[in-house]
Enzyme design. Sequence first.
Site, short mmCIF file in Angstrom:
data_model
loop_
_atom_site.label_atom_id
_atom_site.label_comp_id
_atom_site.label_asym_id
_atom_site.label_seq_id
_atom_site.Cartn_x
_atom_site.Cartn_y
_atom_site.Cartn_z
N GLU A 1 35.00 42.34 30.69
CA GLU A 1 34.83 43.49 29.80
C GLU A 1 33.73 44.36 30.39
O GLU A 1 32.77 43.86 30.99
CB GLU A 1 34.46 43.03 28.39
CG GLU A 1 35.63 42.37 27.69
CD GLU A 1 35.31 41.86 26.30
OE1 GLU A 1 34.37 42.36 25.68
OE2 GLU A 1 36.01 40.94 25.87
N LYS B 1 42.13 29.43 36.19
CA LYS B 1 41.43 30.27 35.21
C LYS B 1 40.36 29.46 34.45
O LYS B 1 39.22 29.89 34.31
CB LYS B 1 42.46 30.84 34.22
CG LYS B 1 41.88 31.57 33.06
CD LYS B 1 41.20 32.85 33.46
CE LYS B 1 40.43 33.42 32.31
NZ LYS B 1 39.98 34.77 32.54
N GLY C 1 27.86 34.56 25.91
CA GLY C 1 28.63 34.61 24.66
C GLY C 1 29.94 35.31 24.95
O GLY C 1 30.40 35.31 26.08
N CYS D 1 35.24 34.72 25.63
CA CYS D 1 35.87 33.93 26.71
C CYS D 1 35.07 32.68 27.08
O CYS D 1 35.49 31.58 26.79
CB CYS D 1 36.08 34.81 27.93
SG CYS D 1 37.10 36.24 27.56
N ARG E 1 31.91 39.08 19.58
CA ARG E 1 32.38 37.71 19.39
C ARG E 1 31.38 36.75 20.02
O ARG E 1 30.99 36.91 21.16
CB ARG E 1 33.76 37.52 20.03
CG ARG E 1 34.88 38.20 19.26
CD ARG E 1 36.20 38.08 19.96
NE ARG E 1 36.22 38.84 21.20
CZ ARG E 1 37.21 38.80 22.10
NH1 ARG E 1 38.25 38.00 21.89
NH2 ARG E 1 37.17 39.53 23.18
C1 UGA Z 1 34.38 36.49 31.61
C2 UGA Z 1 34.57 36.29 33.12
O1 UGA Z 1 33.44 36.81 33.81
C3 UGA Z 1 35.83 37.02 33.58
O2 UGA Z 1 36.06 36.78 34.97
C4 UGA Z 1 37.02 36.51 32.78
O3 UGA Z 1 38.22 37.18 33.14
C5 UGA Z 1 36.75 36.74 31.30
O4 UGA Z 1 35.55 36.06 30.91
C6 UGA Z 1 37.93 36.21 30.53
O5 UGA Z 1 38.16 35.00 30.58
O6 UGA Z 1 38.69 37.00 29.98
P1 UGA Z 1 33.43 38.50 30.11
O7 UGA Z 1 33.58 37.57 28.95
O8 UGA Z 1 33.90 39.90 30.01
O9 UGA Z 1 34.16 37.88 31.41
O10 UGA Z 1 31.87 38.57 30.43
P2 UGA Z 1 30.90 38.10 31.58
O11 UGA Z 1 30.52 39.25 32.41
O12 UGA Z 1 31.42 36.90 32.26
O13 UGA Z 1 29.63 37.68 30.72
C7 UGA Z 1 29.73 36.60 29.80
C8 UGA Z 1 28.39 36.30 29.17
O14 UGA Z 1 27.52 35.75 30.13
C9 UGA Z 1 27.68 37.51 28.59
O15 UGA Z 1 27.15 37.17 27.31
C10 UGA Z 1 26.57 37.80 29.58
O16 UGA Z 1 25.44 38.40 28.98
C11 UGA Z 1 26.26 36.39 30.05
N1 UGA Z 1 25.63 36.35 31.40
C12 UGA Z 1 26.30 36.79 32.49
C13 UGA Z 1 24.37 35.82 31.53
O17 UGA Z 1 23.73 35.38 30.55
N2 UGA Z 1 23.81 35.76 32.77
C14 UGA Z 1 24.45 36.22 33.88
O18 UGA Z 1 23.87 36.11 34.99
C15 UGA Z 1 25.73 36.74 33.73
#
Ligand code: UGA
Length: 433
Positions: free
Chosen positions: A155, A208, A261, A264, A334
């Site tokens: 996202e 995945k 969070g 996903c 979410r």
């Molecule tokens: C995640 C995966 O990164 C995607 O590759 C996948 O397609 C997607 O889930 C899915 O299954 O549909 P997304 O949920 O959009 O994508 O968000 P992320 O960028 O992965 O971040 C997830 C959470 O991790 C966020 O709350 C973010 O703040 C946290 N995060 C991320 C951290 O706390 N530290 C980081 O270094 C990176």
Amino acid sequence: MRLTVIGMGYLGATHAACMAEFGHEVLGVERNPDRLAKLKDGEVPFYEPGLPELLKRHIDSGRLHVTDSYDAAASWGEVFFIAVGTPQKRGENAADLCYVDSVIEELVPLLEHDALILGKSTVPVGTAQRLADRANELAKDVHVEVAWNPEFLREGFAIQDTIHPDRLVLGQFAGGGAEAVTREIYAPIIEEGTPFIVTDTATAELVKASANAFLATKISFINAIAEVCSAAGADVSALADAIGYDPRIGRKFLNAGIGFGGGCLPKDIRAFMARAGELGAAQALTFLREVDNVNMRRRTRMVEVAREACGGSLVGVNVAILGAAFKPESDDVRDSPALNVAGQIQLQGASVTVYDPKANPNSRAIFPTLSYAESTLEACDHADVVLVLTEWAEFRELNPYDLNSVVRQRIVIDGRLCLDKAQWQSAGWTYFT
Ligand code: UGA
């Protein structure tokens, strides 16, 4: 080609608009009446940078249509993408597959021609096989092939990730024709030299699950190290930079803070553990329970830091929370760590005011008892403590001097390690992480 995308949420709406951008004629199926009405007007019912423009362009060009009718979908084309949600089951770790199942139950009996169903939703391993068996039972004198084509978009970067993905993955059954069709659909991506991995359905489903489990593990790893850094008085951000230069480790997804969070990672690691248990391989994934525990502990710890910063009690304290979305460039709340922390702080007796550039409406819908502000200044008005919990650019770039005359006490807690500590301290703020 004529493509149908079933489920027009974050994943489906992006996929549909991007497929129209590739020149395909796309029909999106959406059962939620509010979401459908917006999409028909070319509006996106959630925040995703660039998507409103792309979607509107293709609704207007006539290359993208939306409907709530499975009858219309059944006769539109021969390729159907499943992009419906697979949330966590209530009270269980497993994924709830009712929406995925109902696509097969509703669509397949209506098909009057052969069809390829390409699953994009995140599902437990074995789902494609089960759906293929069910489609076989339901199909009336037609051949329905099921294959899995998992999605890896993030996202906030959904269009970029769909149009220029790192890789394409297709899981198909032996003798299937999905590969040829998929190559045609994604021709512009494949022409760029993007790796295209063709495998069996179980492997594709596990690719995945494993990818998200790895990302979650990486975040919890650095957050576990952050706990040790706090105890030792070390700097976890500098540490992440230093270890991240090793290309085997990499700096991405090593940002410590209040953890992951969203719709996903949290539910996907739980569904993965649940499925491994069903397969008799629970032990292999017990480490994911610790990944989950570390992640949840970050939220509780943030509340404790806030309480300590306020002298040991949050009763009657004015708390400003900057950020509610689970990450920047999204209005998705979410399983948002930020909102979870906001809720816990309120339960401890504080008066909490939240401001998020995009997620206020979604936050209000699930946490109506919190107060919401329309700007940082409004949220910080008479605040005793300010918590930055989602690293939106407008918070990272905040000038602390602008808040000095607004707040009651200059205490800031940097829940995403995204602020310039020295700058805040020189403006007279006490800085915590
Ligand atoms: C995640 C995966 O990164 C995607 O590759 C996948 O397609 C997607 O889930 C899915 O299954 O549909 P997304 O949920 O959009 O994508 O968000 P992320 O960028 O992965 O971040 C997830 C959470 O991790 C966020 O709350 C973010 O703040 C946290 N995060 C991320 C951290 O706390 N530290 C980081 O270094 C990176």
